[in-house]
Design an enzyme around this catalytic site. Structure first.
Site, PDB file in Angstrom:
ATOM      1  N   SER A   1       0.795  -1.231   0.000  1.00 54.56           N
ATOM      2  CA  SER A   1       0.000   0.000   0.000  1.00 54.56           C
ATOM      3  C   SER A   1       0.825   1.276   0.000  1.00 54.56           C
ATOM      4  O   SER A   1       0.319   2.328  -0.377  1.00 54.56           O
ATOM      5  CB  SER A   1      -0.942   0.000   1.196  1.00 54.56           C
TER       6      SER A   1
ATOM      7  N   HIS B   1      -5.587  -4.171  -1.236  1.00 49.16           N
ATOM      8  CA  HIS B   1      -5.458  -3.112  -2.251  1.00 49.16           C
ATOM      9  C   HIS B   1      -5.548  -3.684  -3.660  1.00 49.16           C
ATOM     10  O   HIS B   1      -4.909  -3.171  -4.585  1.00 49.16           O
ATOM     11  CB  HIS B   1      -4.158  -2.329  -2.041  1.00 49.16           C
TER      12      HIS B   1
ATOM     13  N   LYS C   1     -12.503  -1.334   1.682  1.00 51.87           N
ATOM     14  CA  LYS C   1     -11.857  -0.477   0.673  1.00 51.87           C
ATOM     15  C   LYS C   1     -12.717  -0.480  -0.608  1.00 51.87           C
ATOM     16  O   LYS C   1     -13.739   0.186  -0.636  1.00 51.87           O
ATOM     17  CB  LYS C   1     -10.415  -0.936   0.443  1.00 51.87           C
TER      18      LYS C   1
HETATM   19  N1  PLP Z   1      -3.977  -5.430   5.001  1.00 56.70           N
HETATM   20  C1  PLP Z   1      -3.616  -4.378   4.243  1.00 56.70           C
HETATM   21  C2  PLP Z   1      -2.583  -4.552   3.165  1.00 56.70           C
HETATM   22  C3  PLP Z   1      -4.193  -3.108   4.453  1.00 56.70           C
HETATM   23  O1  PLP Z   1      -3.838  -2.055   3.714  1.00 56.70           O
HETATM   24  C4  PLP Z   1      -5.174  -2.972   5.476  1.00 56.70           C
HETATM   25  C5  PLP Z   1      -5.809  -1.670   5.757  1.00 56.70           C
HETATM   26  O2  PLP Z   1      -5.202  -0.670   5.905  1.00 56.70           O
HETATM   27  C6  PLP Z   1      -5.511  -4.096   6.237  1.00 56.70           C
HETATM   28  C7  PLP Z   1      -4.900  -5.299   5.978  1.00 56.70           C
HETATM   29  C8  PLP Z   1      -6.543  -4.010   7.304  1.00 56.70           C
HETATM   30  O3  PLP Z   1      -7.808  -3.964   6.710  1.00 56.70           O
HETATM   31  P1  PLP Z   1      -9.093  -3.556   7.573  1.00 56.70           P
HETATM   32  O4  PLP Z   1      -9.233  -2.073   7.451  1.00 56.70           O
HETATM   33  O5  PLP Z   1     -10.214  -4.314   6.969  1.00 56.70           O
HETATM   34  O6  PLP Z   1      -8.803  -3.983   8.981  1.00 56.70           O
END
Ligand code: PLP
Length: 405
Positions: A192, A220, A251
């Site tokens: 990300s 993402h 997202k």
């Molecule tokens: N994994 C990644 C790569 C993320 O970017 C995010 C969120 O920022 C998460 C996990 C966590 O997702 P959630 O917002 O559903 O807890």
């Protein structure tokens, strides 16, 4: 006397906390929060700023967060199923809509089964401890998301960390972990901070050669990577070679909240029995389930939505590169405008807001020192004019700060 001791302990704790906060402030890494006073979308209202602000920092990749059909489905679920379950899933927190969403997500990802969590953070926290024991090994990209790192910390498998997207290093670690019972290679599909994509084909080749399983975090990527939006594994032609996928509903898939694991049925069955964030946390609220289900239905019904952000992304990347900016990443709607200096990134982001464009500067410790950037995120809901407006604002502030000529 006890009252005196208690007061002293509280005063001491307060001073420790204040010292810690001051360290963050003086280190320049304080994260302020701007307050949005409208719904999420490409045009928002921000407390303290006048009028319509163009939003370029949400993970609303497909513009579904405030999509009328998604909102309507949330309202319908709220009316029919109530605000929430007041229960975890296994006591009295499973409704037909939870099972239906799990089935649709498994179908979407073409995997055997699916389990829902309150977030992908929870899905990552709950997976590794259940799947891997002390006789097993986990091989993890050094830049994996914080929730993967935390999830791995909770499990008792031997840990191997390989250099970011470095297949040679992964192979070295696979050789070193030969004696383990099960081995799991763990990577973000898309990272990300940089918008770069894991070399999944090479990872699957190595995993097969050394008898390891592959896990990807698709937060993402789900919804818009690949011709049908199935994710990085679809784009790179390895859907049948990646064993476990974790992703988020927070997202591209409507943006409300929630996460999930898809994979082999025995794994999902075991997670329902043992995964702690699933067993000991409330069920996803019905309106959230309703919104996500409609988002998945829209994607299952047509591939057009999945493809709707690609051209917009290229428009922004091309125009910014022509203007002299450096954009990192691989054609992903995460477009990091590389600036280097942390102060510059934060000042430019402030100036962009004055020009009506909401973007955020990222600096250490979120990204490495000297690699500060403004992370722009493109949404299918942005019009071409919105994108051109953002590029013009970047050129104006970039000139002011000597970034472009
Ligand atoms: N994994 C990644 C790569 C993320 O970017 C995010 C969120 O920022 C998460 C996990 C966590 O997702 P959630 O917002 O559903 O807890």
């Amino acid at each position: 006397l006890w009252l005196y001791v208690l007061r002293r302990a509280i005063a001491e704790a307060r001073s420790v906390l204040e010292h810690e906060l001051e360290t963050i402030r003086t280190g320049g890494t304080w994260k302020g929060e701007r307050i949005i006073t409208s719904k999420q979308g490409p045009h928002i209202n921000v407390d303290g700023s006048r009028g319509d602000i163009l939003n370029f920092c949400a993970n609303n990749y497909l513009g579904l967060s405030s999509h009328p059909q998604v909102v309507e489905a949330g309202i319908e679920a709220l009316q029919k199923y109530g605000a929430g379950l007041s229960s975890v899933r296994f006591i009295c927190g499973t409704q037909d809509i939870h099972k239906d969403l799990e089935q649709k997500l498994a179908q979407f990802h073409e995997r055997e089964d699916c389990i829902l969590y309150a977030s992908c953070f929870d899905a990552n926290a709950g997976l590794f401890e259940v799947l891997l024991g002390p006789d097993d090994a986990v091989l993890s990209d050094e830049l994996n998301h914080a929730s993967i790192i935390d999830g791995i910390r909770l499990c008792r498998a031997k840990r191997f960390r390989y250099k970011h997207m470095d297949l040679n290093d992964l192979e070295t670690q696979l050789k070193e972990s030969q004696s383990s019972r099960l081995r799991l290679v763990v990577t973000d599909g898309v990272f990300s901070m940089d918008g770069d994509m894991a070399p999944l084909k090479g990872i699957c080749d190595l995993a097969e050669q050394y008898g390891a399983m592959v896990f990807i975090d698709e937060c993402h990527a789900t919804g818009f990577m690949g011709p049908r939006g199935r994710g990085t594994d679809e784009l790179l032609g390895v859907m049948d070679r990646v064993h476990i996928v974790n992703s988020t509903l927070g997202k591209a898939l409507g943006g409300a909240a929630g996460g999930y694991t898809v994979g082999p049925k025995p794994l999902i069955d075991l997670l329902r029995q043992r995964s702690r964030p699933y067993l000991f946390s409330n069920s996803l609220p019905p309106p959230v389930v309703g919104c996500a289900t409609r988002a998945v239905e829209l994607l299952l019904a047509s591939n057009e939505i999945a493809q709707s952000v690609g051209d917009k992304t290229m428009r922004f990347r091309n125009k910014m590169t022509e203007a002299g900016f450096t954009i990192s990443g691989s054609d992903h709607p995460i477009c990091p405008v590389m600036l280097g200096d942390a102060r510059l990134a934060s000042l430019m982001a402030d100036d962009m807001l004055k020009l009506g464009v909401y973007v955020i500067g990222f600096s250490y410790p979120v990204v490495p020192k000297g690699k500060a950037r403004i992370r722009v995120q493109i949404s299918a809901a942005h019009t071409d004019q919105d994108i051109d407006h953002a590029v013009d604002a970047f050129i104006q502030t970039g000139r002011k700060h000597g970034v472009v000529s």
